[in-house]
Design an enzyme around this catalytic site. Structure first.
Site, PDB file in Angstrom:
ATOM      1  N   LYS A 193      23.002 129.748  14.944  1.00 21.40           N
ATOM      2  CA  LYS A 193      23.304 129.744  13.509  1.00 21.40           C
ATOM      3  C   LYS A 193      22.512 128.585  12.916  1.00 21.40           C
ATOM      4  O   LYS A 193      22.817 127.421  13.118  1.00 21.40           O
ATOM      5  CB  LYS A 193      24.800 129.542  13.294  1.00 21.40           C
ATOM      6  CG  LYS A 193      25.218 129.273  11.853  1.00 21.40           C
ATOM      7  CD  LYS A 193      25.005 130.471  10.954  1.00 21.40           C
ATOM      8  CE  LYS A 193      25.665 130.250   9.596  1.00 21.40           C
ATOM      9  NZ  LYS A 193      25.040 129.098   8.853  1.00 21.40           N
ATOM     10  N   GLY A 250      28.380 118.371  14.421  1.00 23.37           N
ATOM     11  CA  GLY A 250      28.614 118.352  12.986  1.00 23.37           C
ATOM     12  C   GLY A 250      29.874 117.581  12.642  1.00 23.37           C
ATOM     13  O   GLY A 250      30.329 116.713  13.399  1.00 23.37           O
ATOM     14  N   SER A 251      30.459 117.924  11.520  1.00 25.69           N
ATOM     15  CA  SER A 251      31.594 117.179  10.984  1.00 25.69           C
ATOM     16  C   SER A 251      32.870 117.475  11.760  1.00 25.69           C
ATOM     17  O   SER A 251      33.018 118.536  12.382  1.00 25.69           O
ATOM     18  CB  SER A 251      31.809 117.531   9.518  1.00 25.69           C
ATOM     19  OG  SER A 251      32.274 118.866   9.391  1.00 25.69           O
ATOM     20  N   GLY A 254      34.703 120.621  10.023  1.00 23.48           N
ATOM     21  CA  GLY A 254      34.093 121.903  10.347  1.00 23.48           C
ATOM     22  C   GLY A 254      34.210 122.239  11.817  1.00 23.48           C
ATOM     23  O   GLY A 254      34.499 123.384  12.191  1.00 23.48           O
ATOM     24  N   GLY A 255      33.995 121.232  12.671  1.00 25.70           N
ATOM     25  CA  GLY A 255      34.095 121.468  14.100  1.00 25.70           C
ATOM     26  C   GLY A 255      35.496 121.824  14.542  1.00 25.70           C
ATOM     27  O   GLY A 255      35.692 122.707  15.376  1.00 25.70           O
ATOM     28  N   GLU A 274      30.528 118.190  19.232  1.00 28.73           N
ATOM     29  CA  GLU A 274      30.307 116.745  19.084  1.00 28.73           C
ATOM     30  C   GLU A 274      30.539 116.445  17.617  1.00 28.73           C
ATOM     31  O   GLU A 274      29.777 116.894  16.756  1.00 28.73           O
ATOM     32  CB  GLU A 274      28.894 116.384  19.545  1.00 28.73           C
ATOM     33  CG  GLU A 274      28.684 114.900  19.724  1.00 28.73           C
ATOM     34  CD  GLU A 274      27.774 114.357  18.647  1.00 28.73           C
ATOM     35  OE1 GLU A 274      28.310 113.774  17.686  1.00 28.73           O
ATOM     36  OE2 GLU A 274      26.562 114.527  18.754  1.00 28.73           O
ATOM     37  N   CYS A 311      24.781 110.110  14.974  1.00 27.64           N
ATOM     38  CA  CYS A 311      26.149 110.170  15.475  1.00 27.64           C
ATOM     39  C   CYS A 311      26.502 108.930  16.281  1.00 27.64           C
ATOM     40  O   CYS A 311      27.685 108.632  16.474  1.00 27.64           O
ATOM     41  CB  CYS A 311      26.347 111.427  16.310  1.00 27.64           C
ATOM     42  SG  CYS A 311      25.022 111.738  17.485  1.00 27.64           S
ATOM     43  N   GLU A 399      34.786 107.891  10.398  1.00 26.06           N
ATOM     44  CA  GLU A 399      33.331 107.778  10.276  1.00 26.06           C
ATOM     45  C   GLU A 399      32.875 107.909   8.827  1.00 26.06           C
ATOM     46  O   GLU A 399      33.342 108.782   8.091  1.00 26.06           O
ATOM     47  CB  GLU A 399      32.654 108.863  11.114  1.00 26.06           C
ATOM     48  CG  GLU A 399      31.143 108.815  11.067  1.00 26.06           C
ATOM     49  CD  GLU A 399      30.491 109.977  11.802  1.00 26.06           C
ATOM     50  OE1 GLU A 399      29.385 109.797  12.343  1.00 26.06           O
ATOM     51  OE2 GLU A 399      31.094 111.082  11.842  1.00 26.06           O
TER      52      GLU A 399
END
Length: 515
Positions: A193, A250-251, A254-255, A274, A311, A399
């Site tokens: 994606k 990603g965030s 969302g993750g 991650e 990250c 974060e």
């Protein structure tokens, strides 16, 4: 390649065609979205749909029956061919990558080298075969009271893997990045994606993968790229019954949403996400005495590298209160010299401003360096807070994706250890220490190794080496699977599972076990 004609001495100009790659075919129809580059022209790209996801996943399943049972040499050759094809497109990749992301050319060139380097490293690693973790317990027919059968174990690929491109690494964590390389090395077809922040970069890299696949005669379903699309496209991908694992960078929000979808499937699958980290540094007293100013300057450089969009960005420095002033002054001076930097997207820049406001508004937080930034730019921010206020406000430990630093002051060694215990899971934790700090470092280490996937000394965590011993992961919320890494050769193991073979004839066993 979809590039314009060139004459000798001219630079390649990549013109995206804006389509998806579905099982070897470039497909584009229906709705489109327009890219939002930091510079240069915008381009239109076809919008992904659940129907396209279904086509790609079914093709990946069809490809698995050949690719999943190919030899290690065949897969290694594929990885190396992908690396060659990416390098053959070096100039246009850099051109469109810098336009879309705002990252400097040098950064993109370095990231391209990391991407091709890890493909070649994984090729070498699977040729050696150690990753298969082969175990053989030979038959003991005369054992009493019962004979033992011949039992052999080997790691086998799990099936098609979904990969989500990351916004902050358009090459190393996207179409042909670490998750894709690991899955292909394991023998798993991949459906990517693509990230809408750099669709042109994703397209040209997909062209490279497809060219390598075509040259080697590999099933076209081994790799597909679906561009754009709303949340339903991602949901369709992780819930598709053909997908057996997901790689995501990603965030946290969302993750976590995708992780929950994977867990709620009729057949739950692993989600290797991650998600984020503040990567604390612990500045021990003797090290601060000897070189506090140098540590502060190094921290400023790491904190602002790539506009803080890593990250592993070390967002928090923990230091004894009686040593904090000099360190804070040195860090403020170093950060004050850093100008505005372009962020990857306007959305990321907006989130950085919101995060800065959240930290600045925290009880007990003192502002040391406040700079103005707007739209897609970011400038450094620096704050200080005492340990008690920090521990009582969980929002201060969340974060902020960008060049923001927070100094946490502690009264003594005991409070430093308590602060260390208060952290959630992290990708990294750093000790700055000298010889006189050994006793305190030994007290901190058991805490930090429970909190982080990588513990380092006298350095800065930005810059993740791609090698056998690297762990890029950690306890939640740094990642969703504390036993895995998304960088290094160990990442291949995410997409394998052990199978035991009992009393199979030698001519039936997989070739890698017939020993």
């Amino acid at each position: 390649m979809a590039t314009s004609e060139m004459t000798a001495g001219e630079t390649a100009v990549f013109v995206p065609h804006g389509r998806h790659l579905i099982a070897g075919e470039w497909v584009g129809a229906g709705a489109t979205f327009r890219s939002e580059p930091a510079s240069g022209p915008a381009h239109d790209f076809a919008v992904g749909t659940p129907e396209l996801v279904d086509r790609a996943c079914e093709a990946a399943e069809a490809a698995f029956w050949s690719y999943g049972y190919s030899s290690r040499e065949e897969r290694a050759a594929f990885l190396e061919a992908i690396a060659d094809e990416i390098e053959a497109r070096a100039a246009p990749i850099t051109e469109i990558g810098t336009q879309e992301t705002g990252l400097p050319a040098g950064r993109l060139e370095g990231e391209r080298g990391r991407t091709t380097g890890q493909l070649r490293l994984f090729a070498s690693h699977i040729r050696e075969g150690d990753y298969l973790d082969r175990r053989v317990d030979k038959a003991l027919p005369d054992r009493k009271p019962l004979p033992r059968p011949d039992i052999r174990l080997m790691q086998r690929p799990i099936g098609p893997v979904a990969v989500f491109g990351a916004s902050n690494f358009p090459l190393a964590f996207s179409a042909a990045g670490g998750d894709t390389a690991a899955a292909l090395a394991a023998g798993c077809p991949v459906v990517v994606k693509g990230h809408s922040a750099h669709p042109g970069t994703g397209e040209i890299v997909a062209e490279a993968v497809n060219a390598a696949r075509t040259r080697l005669g590999i099933h076209p379903g081994v790799f597909s790229l679906v561009q754009g699309g709303n949340r339903k496209v991602g949901e369709a991908l992780v819930t598709h019954p053909r997908i057996k694992a997901v790689g995501f960078t990603g965030s946290l929000g969302g993750g976590r949403a995708l992780f929950d979808l994977c867990a709620a499937r009729p057949e739950p699958i692993p989600f290797f996400g991650e998600l984020g980290s503040v990567n604390p540094m612990f500045l021990l007293p003797e090290a601060v005495k000897a070189r506090g100013g140098a540590i502060a300057e190094g921290w400023a450089g790491s904190l602002t590298m790539g506009a803080g969009q890593f990250c592993t960005n070390p967002g928090i420095a923990v230091i004894r209160a009686d040593q904090a002033q000099g360190f804070a002054e040195a860090a403020t001076a170093a950060l004050g010299k850093v100008g505005a930097q372009v962020m990857l997207t306007e959305g990321i820049a907006r989130a950085y401003r919101d995060g800065t406001a959240r930290i600045a508004g925290g009880a007990g937080v003192r502002e040391l360096l406040a700079t103005a930034c707007d739209r897609r730019q970011a400038t450094p921010q620096l704050f200080l807070v005492e340990a008690a206020a920090w521990v009582s406000n969980h929002a201060l430990a969340e974060e902020v994706f960008g060049p923001l630093g927070l100094i946490v002051t502690v009264a003594d060694e005991a409070e430093m250890i308590e602060v260390a215990k208060s952290f959630e899971g992290q990708l990294t934790a750093t000790l700055h220490l000298d010889a006189g700090d050994t006793a305190l470092a030994r007290r901190l280490l058991p805490v930090l190794e429970r909190k982080a996937g990588r513990v380092l000394a006298n350095g800065f965590p930005t810059g993740v080496e791609v090698c056998d011993a690297m762990v890029h992961g950690g306890p939640y919320p740094a990642s969703t699977n504390f036993g895995a890494t998304s960088v290094g050769t160990l990442s291949i193991r995410r997409f394998l599972r052990p199978v035991s073979y009992q009393n199979l004839p030698a001519d039936v066993l997989p070739d890698d076990l017939a020993v």
